[in-house]
Design a protein around this motif. Structure first.
Motif, PDB file in Angstrom:
ATOM      1  N   GLU A 285       0.828  -1.207   0.000  1.00  0.00           N
ATOM      2  CA  GLU A 285       0.000   0.000   0.000  1.00  0.00           C
ATOM      3  C   GLU A 285       0.860   1.254   0.000  1.00  0.00           C
ATOM      4  O   GLU A 285       0.606   2.204  -0.756  1.00  0.00           O
ATOM      5  N   PHE A 302      -4.543   2.051  -5.808  1.00  0.00           N
ATOM      6  CA  PHE A 302      -4.543   1.038  -4.756  1.00  0.00           C
ATOM      7  C   PHE A 302      -5.957   0.742  -4.270  1.00  0.00           C
ATOM      8  O   PHE A 302      -6.293  -0.414  -4.017  1.00  0.00           O
ATOM      9  N   ARG A 306      -7.632  -2.947  -4.322  1.00  0.00           N
ATOM     10  CA  ARG A 306      -8.180  -3.573  -3.123  1.00  0.00           C
ATOM     11  C   ARG A 306      -9.639  -3.958  -3.338  1.00  0.00           C
ATOM     12  O   ARG A 306     -10.076  -5.038  -2.912  1.00  0.00           O
TER      13      ARG A 306
END
Length: 382
Positions: A285, A302, A306
């Motif tokens: 991350e 990101f 996710r």
């Protein structure tokens, strides 16, 4: 080692009071532990009623210290200026963590004095006046800090050792509530002191420690809590956050390695994100956020990954925490994987080139990229 007669009643009472406060114990709790009334405890702390040897022993046990440390001629009385600086309520456990940092910092300074040990750290960079473009100031300050430490733009393999050995940081690892990454403070006698959460992965602990370094670079009197609602709510916190990313992931190195990956693969995938994160000893991350800030990946990459099921590689995270490396070389594994994925070589050809059997080739790639090697999703650029 020390005699009661060497220290006045007022001095003993004052030291007992400060030891109690550092331990986070109330007067009522201390009086109960001593089986005396609260006014009696107050009298002991003021020195109007001299503490007896057995009472001192009971109190230091309650405070988690020792008689020798309490009665030493130079018991350190530190003021780390640690306080919660965020918006909203103070995170659960913050007060206890702050008290624990004071206690541990006092203990290490006391031990150094008892042993005659003196730290001779490299001076911290001059404080930065945080005004104007914060991120650019943070980038510049991180580069200067790296130059002072003599590490150029290479990855930091062990942030704790670097900060302790070169800058004289006192870093403690203890269990605190999960929402706290740590607490930090500065005292002229102790220098920079940091308590990080033992329950967090090493990569997150390192980020918290360097985040605290960013605060100290901006303001030597800084002290506070890492984690909770206070994150980046002030210019100094924004500076510290940007500093930590720039220090652990120097822009020039990140850009160079990123473009090498894109050139050799024609796309950038989650597995390459894992590779870069491991190369710089940070989380996936943190690396992805850094790539977004450097405009190498679109903002929100990101979060989208996710949402689509991307998870950090357990293998990579475990090896990063243990300081382990792929025995065949991470770059070799990355290049072999790129050739396979682009169809330039077969697994058999790679196996013969590297003098490995096919199982070892697969294991070499998985050791670097983990599960992301199997379920990669291209991150389209531009």
């Amino acid at each position: 080692m020390y005699q009661l007669g060497q220290v006045t009643g007022i001095a003993i009472g004052d030291r007992l009071r400060k030891a109690r406060q550092a331990a986070g114990v109330t007067q009522a709790q201390a009086a109960s532990a001593l089986s005396v009334s609260r006014p009696t405890l107050i009298a002991i702390e003021k020195g109007t009623r001299r503490a007896k040897p057995d009472e001192i022993e009971s109190l230091v046990n309650c405070y988690g210290t020792s008689v020798n440390l309490l009665l030493a001629h130079e018991v350190p009385q530190l003021d780390l200026n640690v306080r919660f600086r965020g918006r909203g309520e103070q995170p659960v456990g913050a007060a206890r963590a702050i008290a624990l940092l004071h206690k541990l910092a006092s203990a290490i300074v006391a031990l150094e004095r008892l042993l005659g040990v003196a730290l001779r750290p490299t001076p911290l960079p001059d404080p930065v006046v945080v005004v104007g473009p914060i991120r650019q100031q943070a980038e510049d300050a991180a580069l200067i800090a790296r130059q002072i430490l003599g590490i150029g733009v290479t990855p930091v393999t062990d942030a704790f050792s670097l900060l302790e050995r070169e800058l004289g940081f006192r870093i403690f690892v203890r269990e605190v509530p999960s929402q706290l990454s740590g607490v930090f403070g500065y005292d002229s006698a102790a220098g920079p002191c940091i308590l990080v959460n033992a329950n967090h992965p090493r990569v997150r602990q390192s980020l918290a420690a360097v985040h605290a370094l960013g605060h100290f670079v901006a303001n030597r009197d800084s002290g506070g809590v890492v984690g909770g609602d206070q994150h980046e709510s002030t210019d100094e916190q924004r500076f510290a956050g940007a500093f930590s990313y720039a220090f652990l992931m120097p822009a020039t190195s990140i850009r160079r390695r990123f473009h090498e990956l894109v050139e050799s693969n024609e796309v950038f995938t989650p597995r390459h994100l894992v590779y870069l994160a491991r190369s710089f000893h940070v989380s996936e991350e943190a690396m992805c956020r850094r790539l977004e800030r450097l405009e190498l990946l679109p903002n929100g990459t990101f979060d989208r990954l996710r949402d689509r099921g991307f998870k950090a590689s357990r293998v990579a995270a475990q090896e990063a925490d243990q300081g382990m490396h792929n025995p065949h070389g991470m770059r070799l594994a990355q290049l072999a994987a790129s050739a396979l994925n682009r169809g330039l070589l077969s697994e058999g050809q790679v196996s013969r080139m590297l003098d490995l059997d096919r199982i070892d080739v697969r294991r070499m790639i998985e050791d670097v990229f983990g599960n992301a090697a199997e379920d990669s999703i291209d991150i389209r650029l531009g």
